[in-house]
Design a protein around this motif. Structure first.
Motif, PDB file in Angstrom:
ATOM      1  N   SER A  45     -16.950  24.367  56.817  1.00  0.00           N
ATOM      2  CA  SER A  45     -16.601  23.060  56.274  1.00  0.00           C
ATOM      3  C   SER A  45     -17.773  22.086  56.275  1.00  0.00           C
ATOM      4  CB  SER A  45     -15.442  22.457  57.076  1.00  0.00           C
ATOM      5  OG  SER A  45     -15.852  22.198  58.418  1.00  0.00           O
ATOM      6  N   GLN A  46     -18.783  22.364  57.100  1.00  0.00           N
ATOM      7  CA  GLN A  46     -19.922  21.453  57.209  1.00  0.00           C
ATOM      8  C   GLN A  46     -21.024  21.753  56.196  1.00  0.00           C
ATOM      9  OE1 GLN A  46     -21.091  21.881  61.305  1.00  0.00           O
ATOM     10  NE2 GLN A  46     -19.485  20.500  62.076  1.00  0.00           N
ATOM     11  N   HIS A  97     -10.920  31.544  68.861  1.00  0.00           N
ATOM     12  CA  HIS A  97     -12.035  30.620  69.078  1.00  0.00           C
ATOM     13  C   HIS A  97     -13.145  30.874  68.060  1.00  0.00           C
ATOM     14  CE1 HIS A  97     -15.114  28.216  71.031  1.00  0.00           C
ATOM     15  NE2 HIS A  97     -15.903  29.284  71.097  1.00  0.00           N
ATOM     16  N   GLN A 127     -14.808  28.431  60.843  1.00  0.00           N
ATOM     17  CA  GLN A 127     -14.218  27.513  59.869  1.00  0.00           C
ATOM     18  C   GLN A 127     -14.909  26.149  59.920  1.00  0.00           C
ATOM     19  OE1 GLN A 127     -10.084  27.726  60.982  1.00  0.00           O
ATOM     20  NE2 GLN A 127      -9.640  29.337  59.483  1.00  0.00           N
ATOM     21  N   THR A 128     -15.266  25.694  61.136  1.00  0.00           N
ATOM     22  CA  THR A 128     -15.980  24.422  61.268  1.00  0.00           C
ATOM     23  C   THR A 128     -17.336  24.491  60.592  1.00  0.00           C
ATOM     24  OG1 THR A 128     -14.880  23.940  63.370  1.00  0.00           O
ATOM     25  CG2 THR A 128     -16.919  22.752  62.906  1.00  0.00           C
ATOM     26  N   LEU A 129     -18.050  25.600  60.814  1.00  0.00           N
ATOM     27  CA  LEU A 129     -19.357  25.769  60.180  1.00  0.00           C
ATOM     28  C   LEU A 129     -19.221  25.807  58.662  1.00  0.00           C
ATOM     29  CD1 LEU A 129     -20.944  28.432  62.564  1.00  0.00           C
ATOM     30  CD2 LEU A 129     -21.558  26.017  62.390  1.00  0.00           C
ATOM     31  N   ASN A 141     -16.176  33.221  54.056  1.00  0.00           N
ATOM     32  CA  ASN A 141     -14.816  32.902  54.481  1.00  0.00           C
ATOM     33  C   ASN A 141     -13.803  33.691  53.661  1.00  0.00           C
ATOM     34  OD1 ASN A 141     -12.927  31.406  56.073  1.00  0.00           O
ATOM     35  ND2 ASN A 141     -12.494  30.144  54.274  1.00  0.00           N
ATOM     36  N   ARG A 170     -12.135  29.559  64.652  1.00  0.00           N
ATOM     37  CA  ARG A 170     -12.216  28.094  64.526  1.00  0.00           C
ATOM     38  C   ARG A 170     -13.670  27.640  64.391  1.00  0.00           C
ATOM     39  NH1 ARG A 170      -8.133  28.199  68.531  1.00  0.00           N
ATOM     40  NH2 ARG A 170      -9.693  27.844  70.164  1.00  0.00           N
ATOM     41  N   VAL A 171     -14.567  28.267  65.160  1.00  0.00           N
ATOM     42  CA  VAL A 171     -15.974  27.905  65.067  1.00  0.00           C
ATOM     43  C   VAL A 171     -16.513  28.205  63.668  1.00  0.00           C
ATOM     44  CG1 VAL A 171     -18.298  28.491  65.875  1.00  0.00           C
ATOM     45  CG2 VAL A 171     -16.444  28.193  67.526  1.00  0.00           C
TER      46      VAL A 171
END
Length: 447
Positions: free
Chosen positions: A233-234, A223, A229-231, A248, A226-227
């Motif tokens: 990508s934004q 979890h 990786q989302t940050l 990363n 994933r959080v």
């Protein structure tokens, strides 16, 4: 992890688990390609830094005659007794004795895999006592200062506003700085491995680095990943995006390195319990996975502390030298077991030598020193440089038994860089004061 991803990460990270700010040149590298020089062989340099200023004149001592008399008169209660007589390729007046605590290294010297480098220190130009006293030649700044002299040894030049270490510059010159796994420290950040486009990847003594947020209960770990990786990508701002890429990359590199280390072969060579033994065991383990990393050139940094022996030197210094000798012997055995004994060269650096005079319980900050180089490629069985006369008020003594070096530390570094693969024309770019000296004076490696 596919090859293209690893190549991209090597541009993002340049090694290291921390999320330190990127330099402007590192940001530029993210948007372009970095050429890499190709080698047909593998080589590694292992720097063993002795913090505090090793009394290295007591590592090598004269055995007979006038040289011995001068030595005993200057060293007083600290004079080494029962030194191990060394048979050297070069002849030295008074002979050469090795401190008895360093007996574990005698066999490597006799096998011509260990050499000493005598009379080395920080210099800008050749310096005589008369020139020193008249200040008629440029002198290193802040002589006898721990921090400043450490910096000069690690930078390979006088400290400047912006500094890079000569180990990092060497990798960058050979276009290896962007290769993941080329620049590894077992003892944290240090100036020697800090470059413009490369920084050290930090490993622990166990060889495995931990990311606290990505350890423990597996569903939570996934979890968090994933959080993150989302940050990542934004991120839209160039600085934020570069920072996210570096963080990363740090995580992915750490996980990748840990996977390789967990699969590393088990060595039969046994290492002792000292801190240096543990660090060198981690280096050996990392070298064992070099082919998977794909790094054709690697630099490693390990260290020992405690050499600032103002007090209790009679008991402290032999223990330090004994631990150093044992650890280096273990490490060379491990390299031989791995079949890379000729491809790895281990060398020492330290702040400075120490005074010839005893303060009653120890020694104070000096200048000239002796260093050692170990490895199958080393032209061993000899003392390269000078066996300086340990003579108070002699022609090299600037006061209190602080001896002017006969050779500059840049002359010492030059053959290490040359063996590593650097061309002659590039040496003075790496070591700016080398042009003031004979760059060929110290021939430390076999042809």
């Amino acid at each position: 992890m596919n090859k293209s991803r690893r190549e991209f990460l090597s541009l993002c990270l340049k090694g290291g688990v921390s999320a330190a700010a990127l330099t402007s040149l590192q940001l530029q590298a993210l948007s372009g390609s970095v050429e890499q020089r190709s080698f047909s062989d593998y080589k590694a340099l292992v720097c063993v830094y002795l913090y505090g200023g090793n009394d290295s004149m007591n590592m090598l001592v004269p055995l007979t005659g006038e040289q011995r008399s001068w030595y005993e008169a200057s060293r007083q209660n600290l004079a080494v007794q029962e030194a191990i007589s060394l048979t050297t390729a070069s002849e030295f007046e008074g002979g050469v004795g090795l401190h008895p605590a360093m007996a574990p290294l005698q066999s490597y010297f006799d096998q011509q895999n260990l050499a000493f480098v005598g009379g080395v220190g920080t210099l800008i130009a050749p310096t005589s006592l008369t020139e020193y006293q008249a200040k008629s030649v440029p002198l290193p700044q802040h002589l006898f200062s721990h921090n400043d002299q450490q910096a000069t040894w690690m930078h390979g030049q006088e400290k400047q506003t912006l500094n890079t270490g000569w180990g990092a510059r060497l990798l960058e010159r050979l276009e290896q700085g962007s290769v993941f796994g080329s620049n590894i420290t077992i003892d944290g950040a240090n100036p020697w491995q800090t470059g413009t486009n490369t920084s050290a990847f930090a490993l622990s003594k166990s060889g495995v680095s931990k990311i606290n947020a990505l350890s423990g209960y597996e569903p939570r770990v996934e979890h968090v990943r994933r959080v993150m990786q989302t940050l990542f990508s934004q991120a839209s701002h160039p600085l934020a995006s570069a920072y996210a890429s570096r963080l990363n990359g740090s995580i992915e590199h750490t996980l990748y390195m840990n996977t390789l280390l967990e699969q590393a072969p088990t060595l039969t060579t046994e290492f002792g319990e000292s801190s240096l033994s543990a660090q060198l065991a981690a280096v050996a383990k990392t070298i064992s996975i070099q082919s998977q990393l794909g790094a054709q050139r690697q630099i490693f940094f390990v260290s020992m502390g405690g050499f600032d022996t103002h007090d209790n030197q009679e008991s402290t210094h032999p223990a330090l030298l004994g631990a150093l000798a044992s650890s280096l012997g273990e490490f060379q055995n491990a390299l031989t077991e791995l079949g890379v004994g000729d491809q790895v060269s281990t060398f020492t650096m330290s702040d400075f030598g120490r005074t010839l005079t005893s303060n009653g319980d120890g020694t104070d900050h000096g200048w000239a020193s002796n260093q050692l180089v170990l490895g199958g490629a080393v032209k061993g069985g000899d003392v390269h440089g000078a066996m300086m006369a340990q003579r108070l008020d002699g022609p090299d003594d600037v006061g209190g038994g602080r001896l002017i070096p006969t050779y500059s530390n840049e002359q010492y570094f030059a053959p290490l860089a040359r063996w590593f693969g650097l061309g002659e024309s590039e040496l003075t770019d790496l070591f700016p004061n080398l042009s003031n000296f004979d760059a060929q004076a110290l021939s430390l490696f076999k042809a």
